[in-house]
Design a protein around this motif. Sequence first.
Motif, mmCIF file in Angstrom:
data_model
loop_
_atom_site.group_PDB
_atom_site.id
_atom_site.type_symbol
_atom_site.label_atom_id
_atom_site.label_comp_id
_atom_site.label_asym_id
_atom_site.label_seq_id
_atom_site.Cartn_x
_atom_site.Cartn_y
_atom_site.Cartn_z
ATOM 1 N N THR A 759 -48.469 -0.599 20.836
ATOM 2 C CA THR A 759 -48.528 -1.497 21.999
ATOM 3 C C THR A 759 -47.323 -2.426 22.057
ATOM 4 O OG1 THR A 759 -50.936 -1.449 21.828
ATOM 5 C CG2 THR A 759 -49.965 -3.206 23.180
ATOM 6 N N GLY A 760 -46.896 -2.919 20.909
ATOM 7 C CA GLY A 760 -45.758 -3.831 20.874
ATOM 8 C C GLY A 760 -44.498 -3.197 21.411
ATOM 9 N N GLU A 761 -44.279 -1.925 21.063
ATOM 10 C CA GLU A 761 -43.090 -1.228 21.536
ATOM 11 C C GLU A 761 -43.152 -1.018 23.055
ATOM 12 O OE1 GLU A 761 -43.568 2.078 18.955
ATOM 13 O OE2 GLU A 761 -42.085 1.379 17.518
ATOM 14 N N ILE A 762 -44.341 -0.724 23.585
ATOM 15 C CA ILE A 762 -44.507 -0.549 25.030
ATOM 16 C C ILE A 762 -44.190 -1.858 25.763
ATOM 17 C CG2 ILE A 762 -46.187 -0.100 26.866
ATOM 18 C CD1 ILE A 762 -47.578 1.827 24.907
ATOM 19 N N VAL A 763 -44.687 -2.968 25.214
ATOM 20 C CA VAL A 763 -44.444 -4.272 25.837
ATOM 21 C C VAL A 763 -42.961 -4.580 25.881
ATOM 22 C CG1 VAL A 763 -44.774 -6.756 25.578
ATOM 23 C CG2 VAL A 763 -46.714 -5.191 25.271
ATOM 24 N N VAL A 764 -42.249 -4.319 24.752
ATOM 25 C CA VAL A 764 -40.809 -4.565 24.712
ATOM 26 C C VAL A 764 -40.088 -3.718 25.750
ATOM 27 C CG1 VAL A 764 -38.727 -4.312 23.292
ATOM 28 C CG2 VAL A 764 -40.800 -5.306 22.301
ATOM 29 N N ALA A 765 -40.487 -2.432 25.865
ATOM 30 C CA ALA A 765 -39.849 -1.537 26.849
ATOM 31 C C ALA A 765 -40.072 -2.037 28.271
ATOM 32 C CB ALA A 765 -40.402 -0.121 26.682
ATOM 33 N N VAL A 766 -41.292 -2.466 28.589
ATOM 34 C CA VAL A 766 -41.603 -2.972 29.931
ATOM 35 C C VAL A 766 -40.766 -4.196 30.254
ATOM 36 C CG1 VAL A 766 -43.406 -4.055 31.340
ATOM 37 C CG2 VAL A 766 -43.928 -1.992 29.994
ATOM 38 N N VAL A 767 -40.627 -5.108 29.261
ATOM 39 C CA VAL A 767 -39.838 -6.322 29.478
ATOM 40 C C VAL A 767 -38.388 -5.975 29.745
ATOM 41 C CG1 VAL A 767 -38.977 -8.433 28.378
ATOM 42 C CG2 VAL A 767 -41.397 -7.813 28.159
ATOM 43 N N LEU A 768 -37.827 -5.061 28.941
ATOM 44 C CA LEU A 768 -36.424 -4.675 29.128
ATOM 45 C C LEU A 768 -36.194 -4.005 30.481
ATOM 46 C CD1 LEU A 768 -35.579 -3.310 25.542
ATOM 47 C CD2 LEU A 768 -34.811 -5.456 26.560
ATOM 48 N N ILE A 769 -37.119 -3.112 30.866
ATOM 49 C CA ILE A 769 -36.991 -2.436 32.176
ATOM 50 C C ILE A 769 -37.080 -3.444 33.306
ATOM 51 C CG2 ILE A 769 -38.137 -0.821 33.747
ATOM 52 C CD1 ILE A 769 -38.920 0.823 31.230
ATOM 53 N N THR A 770 -37.988 -4.415 33.180
ATOM 54 C CA THR A 770 -38.138 -5.446 34.211
ATOM 55 C C THR A 770 -36.861 -6.259 34.359
ATOM 56 O OG1 THR A 770 -40.507 -5.579 33.727
ATOM 57 C CG2 THR A 770 -39.511 -7.437 34.930
ATOM 58 N N ILE A 771 -36.278 -6.664 33.205
ATOM 59 C CA ILE A 771 -35.043 -7.445 33.248
ATOM 60 C C ILE A 771 -33.920 -6.627 33.898
ATOM 61 C CG2 ILE A 771 -33.246 -8.501 31.820
ATOM 62 C CD1 ILE A 771 -35.482 -9.257 29.845
ATOM 63 N N LEU A 772 -33.813 -5.348 33.485
ATOM 64 C CA LEU A 772 -32.776 -4.490 34.053
ATOM 65 C C LEU A 772 -32.970 -4.318 35.567
ATOM 66 C CD1 LEU A 772 -30.327 -2.641 33.602
ATOM 67 C CD2 LEU A 772 -31.953 -0.785 33.069
ATOM 68 N N THR A 773 -34.198 -4.090 36.011
ATOM 69 C CA THR A 773 -34.503 -3.903 37.441
ATOM 70 C C THR A 773 -34.154 -5.150 38.239
ATOM 71 O OG1 THR A 773 -36.296 -2.379 36.860
ATOM 72 C CG2 THR A 773 -36.335 -3.330 39.083
ATOM 73 N N LEU A 774 -34.507 -6.321 37.713
ATOM 74 C CA LEU A 774 -34.191 -7.569 38.418
ATOM 75 C C LEU A 774 -32.694 -7.762 38.562
ATOM 76 C CD1 LEU A 774 -36.845 -9.968 36.826
ATOM 77 C CD2 LEU A 774 -36.769 -9.202 39.204
ATOM 78 N N ASN A 775 -31.948 -7.414 37.483
ATOM 79 C CA ASN A 775 -30.487 -7.553 37.565
ATOM 80 C C ASN A 775 -29.889 -6.585 38.588
ATOM 81 O OD1 ASN A 775 -29.012 -9.417 35.416
ATOM 82 N ND2 ASN A 775 -30.939 -8.688 34.507
ATOM 83 N N ILE A 776 -30.410 -5.344 38.635
ATOM 84 C CA ILE A 776 -29.904 -4.366 39.621
ATOM 85 C C ILE A 776 -30.206 -4.834 41.032
ATOM 86 C CG2 ILE A 776 -30.223 -2.014 40.485
ATOM 87 C CD1 ILE A 776 -30.689 -1.147 37.573
ATOM 88 N N LEU A 777 -31.437 -5.293 41.292
ATOM 89 C CA LEU A 777 -31.824 -5.748 42.629
ATOM 90 C C LEU A 777 -31.015 -6.977 43.034
ATOM 91 C CD1 LEU A 777 -35.706 -5.323 42.440
ATOM 92 C CD2 LEU A 777 -34.077 -3.902 43.701
ATOM 93 N N GLY A 778 -30.809 -7.903 42.093
ATOM 94 C CA GLY A 778 -30.017 -9.089 42.404
ATOM 95 C C GLY A 778 -28.591 -8.744 42.747
ATOM 96 N N THR A 779 -28.031 -7.783 42.031
ATOM 97 C CA THR A 779 -26.654 -7.364 42.298
ATOM 98 C C THR A 779 -26.540 -6.698 43.658
ATOM 99 O OG1 THR A 779 -26.294 -7.048 39.934
ATOM 100 C CG2 THR A 779 -24.726 -6.013 41.411
ATOM 101 N N LEU A 780 -27.469 -5.792 44.001
ATOM 102 C CA LEU A 780 -27.466 -5.129 45.305
ATOM 103 C C LEU A 780 -27.602 -6.134 46.435
ATOM 104 C CD1 LEU A 780 -29.669 -1.979 44.537
ATOM 105 C CD2 LEU A 780 -27.206 -2.018 44.989
ATOM 106 N N TYR A 781 -28.462 -7.084 46.239
ATOM 107 C CA TYR A 781 -28.664 -8.107 47.272
ATOM 108 C C TYR A 781 -27.396 -8.919 47.482
ATOM 109 C CZ TYR A 781 -30.655 -12.148 49.668
ATOM 110 O OH TYR A 781 -30.908 -13.154 50.573
ATOM 111 N N ASP A 782 -26.741 -9.209 46.350
ATOM 112 C CA ASP A 782 -25.507 -9.999 46.442
ATOM 113 C C ASP A 782 -24.409 -9.233 47.171
ATOM 114 O OD1 ASP A 782 -23.785 -12.100 46.009
ATOM 115 O OD2 ASP A 782 -23.140 -11.368 44.041
#
Length: 800
Positions: A759-782
């Motif tokens: 479970t811990g590894e899944i949580v870490v993966a979800v957090v990393l994917i979320t951070i990466l997705t937010l950065n991609i969306l923020g960059t596209l918006y910019d």
Amino acid sequence: MKAFIVICVLLAQQALGIIYRLNASEYARLPELFFLDHYHKCLLAPGDTYCYVDARLVTNETNQLFTVIQEYSAYRKTHFDHTIVHRGVCVTQTCRDYLDNSTGLVPAVEACLNATLYKSHGLQTRVLEDFVYCSKYGEPAGYDMVDYAAVLLTMVLVLLNVAGSFIDYVGCTGNKSIGGRLLLCFSFKRNWNRLRTAMGVGPEPRLTRLKCFTGLKTITTMLVIMAHSPLNIAISTSNPEFLENLYHNAAATFIFNGTLIVQTFFLVSGFLLAYNMLLMEEKRPISWDMLPKGILIRWLRLAPVNAVVLAFVATWQRHLGSGPLWKSLVHKETTQCRRDWFYNLLYVNNYVDNSDCMPHTWYLGADMQLSVLGLVVFCLVTSPKFRKMAVAAAFVVGVITPAVHVNVQNLSPILLVSPEVARNIFVTDPTFNNLYKRGHTNLVNYAVGLASAMLVYELQQHKFDVTKYKKYTPLYYGLLLFGLFLISSGSFLYIDGIEVPLAARAVYASALRLLYGLALAAGVSGAVFKFENLYRGVLEWPVWGPLGRLSYAAFLVHVSIIRTVTGAYAVLAFSSFNKLVMMFLGVLCLSYIIAVPLWMLIEVPFYEVVKVCFYPKKREHKPELTIHQCEGKKDIIYTEYDRLPPLFKLEDYYPCLRGPGDRYCYVDAKLVANGSSELLHVIQEYSAANNFTHYDHNLIHWGICVTKTCRQYLDNHTVHETLEACLNSSLQQTHQLQARLVKEKVYCTDFEETDNIDTGEIVVAVVLITILTLNILGTLYDVCCVSKSVGKWTYGLLVP
């Protein structure tokens, strides 16, 4: 009816002239057994004098209380001798009115005590002049040449350790010269590493199976210290009734009957001597000319640290403090050690009676004498058949001897630790002097140890399969309960009014030692053959390794700690169970703390000196080494370096894991040799020469394709056994060496092995994917909407 029974018992006691019990109110009528005026408040000005005396109670008239005291004191098994009181008196304050220079201190103290006791109890005293210890204000310390000689000896030992540590630190090992090798024996760094070394590490695999003996010896040493810890409340206490009542407490049974556990030392000593001699016999014939050398090596093994502790007790211990009992406990031991020191160093002190010089070291004398006997059996009797007959003869003599002593000298079958025996630290007790501490009276379990080792060795030679006897595991577990029963069985000797017939005492004395030895031999033999894992797991606990090495020094010093602590008491201490526990823990910890420098600076350096002098490393030819003493370097030339086993070796990883069942392992393994190996010696010297520039070539790191390289060793073996056998085969062929796996550093990978995702590894993966997705969306918006969103927030960016 109950009152009638009590009256009958009291009448019977009076008829016998013995009183077994007193109630609290009756006990309170007795004169205080111990009493101390305050010591430090007494010695404040020139001329002040403090005396600690023993005085016998007397009366010139009929006195019912005196009769009660005599009849109560007559039962010495569980009672103090209340007819002798022990007083610490400030003569210049308490007895000022009785001081008369013409008569001296003793008559003044006696008159003072008489006045006090006659007023309170109608009794008088007679001071025992052999037990008068006086201290005066400003008394000179009394340093003498023996004290200064002890300081000189200490300085020499410290300088040796400093020199050895220095040359080891700078890298000037001097391994080619005998002087350099001897100095390195005193290297603090090397000796610290030896202290931390795990149990059972060595080139002889059969010796590794004796790890249980380290735990057994350490536990026994701790139990001996625990049994001696109550000595302080027997020597001086404000409530002696606590100790007298303790004999009727079932929980205290093992303390008072625990003297039997010392037999463990003799069995272990006999076992180890016989087993090592049998292993030695595989390499070279044992003959009579090895006897003197064996005795000398055994003496040198015991003597150095014993001599240093003895020197300290005979000199500087008396300068450590002061107190009411200081002279009666500490100075008295110093005086007698100066008189009897050579008995201790010749290890015949167990045949010298009534000596207060380190009385607990009687065991060392007995062990040395029995070791000489064991060496005689193995060095002079070379035929296996006649050797077994010699051990059998020693066994029979050992069984008979205690019974003969008890019968002829009318002794107790075991050492009864009565209050008065404990107060005198055993030295005046006939059973202690004639039965308990003699070498020949402890022969039976030493012979059991010899016989057990011979049996274990023979069974190992015949590939004994212990698994066939697993059905007897419950009986094996019952050995501990049986041993506890034997230890507690002596409690019947303390029962009020019990007088055991002489013949029964004689049989019990012999049977008790024999049964304990046989049970213990069965237990340790099972541990050697890995019969079960509970007892063996406890005895082979890694913590026992360092503690076991310190146990000899801790054993030597623990009684001196009890003496100095008790002698320094300025006032009487109140005894309780909590105090017993705290005293035991305090003495135990302090003993092992003091044992560390004794082991590091004295015991192990001299042990290594013995190895250098008596077991020189034989070489077929000198290795081609270039040693730069001045520069602190040591290099091996290229052709010599080529001879070393590969430090790192990796077989192909991916070609190995091609099908189901395939396995690849990466291991660390320590190099060893069955016998003398010149190459291993080179490896050890090169690895130790410079920790900053050299790898540790004693430890190799190999990656092995188990299913290909080690296929022939796979059947009916565990992974560790397979890997070790495979390594040994390869190294034996190429370098005449073997290896022992470092079990915690074995890493294996199987074909298509998948890691479970938690479970811990899944949580870490979800957090990393979320951070990466937010950065991609923020960059596209910019990028896409920047002209329309000036001054607004994007993720992680504020556009001005």
